[in-house]
Scaffold this motif. Structure first.
Motif, short mmCIF file in Angstrom:
data_model
loop_
_atom_site.label_atom_id
_atom_site.label_comp_id
_atom_site.label_asym_id
_atom_site.label_seq_id
_atom_site.Cartn_x
_atom_site.Cartn_y
_atom_site.Cartn_z
N ALA A 126 14.50 -1.77 -5.06
CA ALA A 126 14.44 -2.75 -6.14
C ALA A 126 13.18 -2.51 -6.95
CB ALA A 126 14.47 -4.16 -5.56
N HIS A 129 11.51 -4.14 -10.02
CA HIS A 129 11.02 -5.51 -9.86
C HIS A 129 9.85 -5.57 -8.90
CE1 HIS A 129 14.75 -6.61 -11.86
NE2 HIS A 129 15.39 -5.89 -10.98
N VAL A 132 8.05 -5.99 -4.27
CA VAL A 132 9.20 -6.70 -3.74
C VAL A 132 8.92 -7.13 -2.30
CG1 VAL A 132 11.66 -6.60 -3.27
CG2 VAL A 132 10.73 -5.29 -5.15
N TYR A 139 15.69 -11.30 -1.37
CA TYR A 139 14.65 -10.54 -2.08
C TYR A 139 13.86 -11.47 -3.00
CZ TYR A 139 16.45 -5.80 -0.98
OH TYR A 139 16.83 -4.64 -0.36
N GLU A 141 11.17 -10.97 -6.08
CA GLU A 141 10.75 -9.83 -6.88
C GLU A 141 9.59 -10.16 -7.82
OE1 GLU A 141 15.12 -7.77 -6.65
OE2 GLU A 141 14.73 -9.04 -8.36
N PHE B 90 17.00 2.70 -7.44
CA PHE B 90 17.53 1.34 -7.42
C PHE B 90 18.70 1.17 -8.37
CE2 PHE B 90 14.94 0.65 -11.24
CZ PHE B 90 13.85 1.49 -11.01
N ARG B 93 22.20 -0.40 -6.57
CA ARG B 93 22.13 -1.85 -6.45
C ARG B 93 22.50 -2.51 -7.77
NH1 ARG B 93 17.17 -5.42 -6.94
NH2 ARG B 93 17.70 -7.37 -5.92
N GLU B 94 21.99 -1.96 -8.88
CA GLU B 94 22.32 -2.52 -10.20
C GLU B 94 23.83 -2.45 -10.44
OE1 GLU B 94 20.16 -3.62 -12.76
OE2 GLU B 94 18.30 -3.27 -11.66
#
Lengths: 157, 421
Positions: A126, A129, A132, A139, A141, B90, B93-94
């Motif tokens: 992630a 963001h 994290v 999560y 962020e 990532f 995930r998106e």
């Protein structure tokens, strides 16, 4: 601690039924137990082994391979702080130090009241963001020390 | 080309719901695939589109599918690899959280193409939200008849199961992933046999990345020629790049393959605090590091290979001029040490040894010979392990010494006080 009662055993049997290949039910069963009780006991391992029909040592061997399963006493909130480079570049280190000071524990430890455990983890995927933090299943962020303080004091209530 | 292929609708929150997905043209490609094409025609189409795997290796997708033996009495499986774990990556995930039906539709069409009636979405355990979104989407698709028996009345039976991992980077390696679903310690298998011949439960299995599968409905909707017309001749289509590290706007950026790094950095708002670029990993730390001298490189399989690196997962991690190369690579070495499954001794022992050397360099106890020692250890790991994790661990080490040997020497000589990060 005796974790599994008859109802739970029924739910485990239902998970088992979903798979043609019984061993494939091991991970889903372990997830189920952990979600319900926070951690997985020796007794749980034996019951899963018995349902699948294999030696408990094989369940132990799977269990110990993965980082997400807890076998000891479990904290109410397990804080997983990503410490890989994309989060580190955005200040993950400061957040981890803040958490250690705020909770009076070191990474890898649990608070005396069993409320918080602090761990560092590898990339949580992630990074846009970052930093994290994952607490239990959720999560959090774009973490800052201010946001972290707010979350912790909320959870302390 | 400004138009996105995969992230076209991911900003719309309702896109997760099947009605919105259908309103935006969803599941038409599945209908079309099942009614207008034979399975081998879809394989041919995808092959013609030039689509290559987006998980890291870049293997041609249509070719992989064509290796599935059709005349044997065994079930076939399709596995969607959602064990996204390469640091800095990532994108999957998106996609699954933003447009889960696109992935499901891609899986359904691809399963039809290879003759699989059962597919697994193997998702990393930490993606609890993603697993929930996918499960909900699968249930919606079942209600509408896109998954189940005799899909759309067109005679194809098909089911999908979401299978959660539990925290292990190695499960992104396809054979380790299979062992994970089989309820074993997830340790990579020796290849051959490749999964297409002997995969899940010893049956022929195709394992594709999320982004790869999400491209499939678009190829059916448009055409193989349309897809092949985007990007470069050998790296077709778009690529979702994940930009993180020292940039102003980290995020996912979908652009045609071959887009210069420079443009991508501009899209990400440039280097933070007005600093200069020092180095970047073009496709995650498992791909050799590059420097500000490579700003104009086209981000595609061939261009990166030509300059000694790789496209990998498309995770561009940016280091500004003040970053310490040694501390960064040390942290990545720790990552590989932590995630080595322990099966092959060169990787298990080698990554641990590499980390020990880095630690003593950082503690100012490094010796001049340590730089060559690091390279020697890498030489002993490279090519000697079952899976690519061992090789991957050597990439940041070898490449950083290649470009930043002077910084290593200065650090060891204690002359590197200005770089602390």
């Amino acid at each position: 601690m005796e974790n599994i009662n008859i109802l739970v055993e029924k739910e485990l049997r239902d998970i088992l039924k979903k798979y043609d290949y019984p061993r494939s039910a091991i991970l889903p069963m372990l997830h189920f137990i952990q979600k319900k009780y926070g951690s997985i006991s020796k007794k749980d391992v034996e019951i899963i082994a018995d349902l699948i029909g294999i030696n408990p040592t094989e369940i132990e061997s799977v269990l110990s391979f993965y980082s997400m399963f807890n076998t000891g006493s479990s904290a109410k909130y397990i804080i997983y702080a990503c410490s890989n480079i994309s989060c580190e570049f955005k200040g993950a280190g400061e957040i981890i130090t803040f958490l250690e000071n705020r909770l009076h524990i070191k990474v890898g430890q649990t608070t005396g009241d069993g409320k918080f455990a602090l761990r560092t983890v590898e990339c949580l995927a992630a990074c846009s963001h970052s930093p994290v933090i994952q607490i239990n299943d959720i999560y959090y962020e774009h973490m800052t020390i201010e946001k972290m303080e707010k979350i912790i004091s909320e959870m302390e209530k | 080309m400004d138009e996105k292929i995969i992230l076209k609708y991911t900003d719309i929150p309702e896109q997760k719901n099947i009605d919105t997905y259908i309103k935006n043209g969803g599941y038409k490609a599945l209908q079309r695939a099942l009614s207008e094409y034979k399975p081998d025609e879809i394989i041919h189409l995808v092959d013609k589109s030039g689509l290559r795997g987006r998980g890291g290796a870049g293997f041609p997708t249509g070719k992989k599918w064509s290796f599935i033996p059709q005349n044997i009495p065994l079930p076939k499986y399709l596995v969607c690899n959602t064990d996204e774990g390469e640091p800095g990556t990532f994108k999957d995930r998106e996609i699954i959280e933003g447009d889960p039906h696109l992935v499901i539709e891609g899986i359904a069409i691809s399963s039809y193409a290879i003759g699989a009636h059962k597919a697994y979405i193997y998702i990393r355990g930490e993606f609890a939200k993603g697993a929930e979104i996918l499960t909900r989407a699968i249930n919606q698709a079942k209600e509408k008849g896109f998954i189940g028996e005799n899909i759309l009345g067109l005679g194809f039976d098909f089911d999908i199961d979401v299978y959660r991992g539990a925290g292990a980077y190695i499960c992104g390696e396809e054979t380790a992933l299979l062992d994970s679903i089989e309820g074993k310690r997830a340790m990579p298998r020796l290849k051959p046999p490749h999964p297409v011949a002997k995969g899940l439960y010893s049956s022929p299995t195709v394992i594709n990345n999320v982004e790869t599968l999400a491209n499939v409905p678009r190829i059916i909707e448009n055409s193989a020629e349309w897809f092949a017309g985007i990007g470069t001749p050998h790296s077709t289509g778009t690529k979702i790049f994940c930009i993180s590290g020292d940039v102003n706007n980290p995020g996912v950026y979908e652009v045609p393959m071959g887009t210069p790094l420079k443009e991508l950095l501009e899209m990400a708002g440039g280097i933070k605090d007005g600093k200069k670029l020092k180095a970047f990993f073009p496709g995650g730390p498992s791909t050799p590091i590059l420097t500000s001298a490579h700003l104009n490189v086209g981000m595609d399989f061939e261009s990166l290979k030509k300059i000694g690196s790789m496209l990998g997962s498309g995770a561009i991690i940016v280091l500004d001029e003040d970053r310490s190369i040694i501390k960064t690579v040390a942290r990545l070495t720790e990552f590989y040490r932590n995630e080595s499954c322990g099966k092959c001794s060169p990787c298990r022992e080698g990554t641990d040894w590499l980390l020990k050397v880095y630690q003593r360099i950082i503690d100012n106890k490094g010796k001049k010979e340590d730089i060559d020692l690091l390279l020697n250890i890498c030489e002993d790991i490279y090519g000697t392990t079952f899976c690519p994790l061992g090789d991957a661990a050597t990439m940041p080490v070898i490449s950083s010494i290649k470009y930043f040997r002077k910084e290593y020497e200065e650090y060891i000589n204690g002359k590197c006080s200005n770089i602390n990060n």
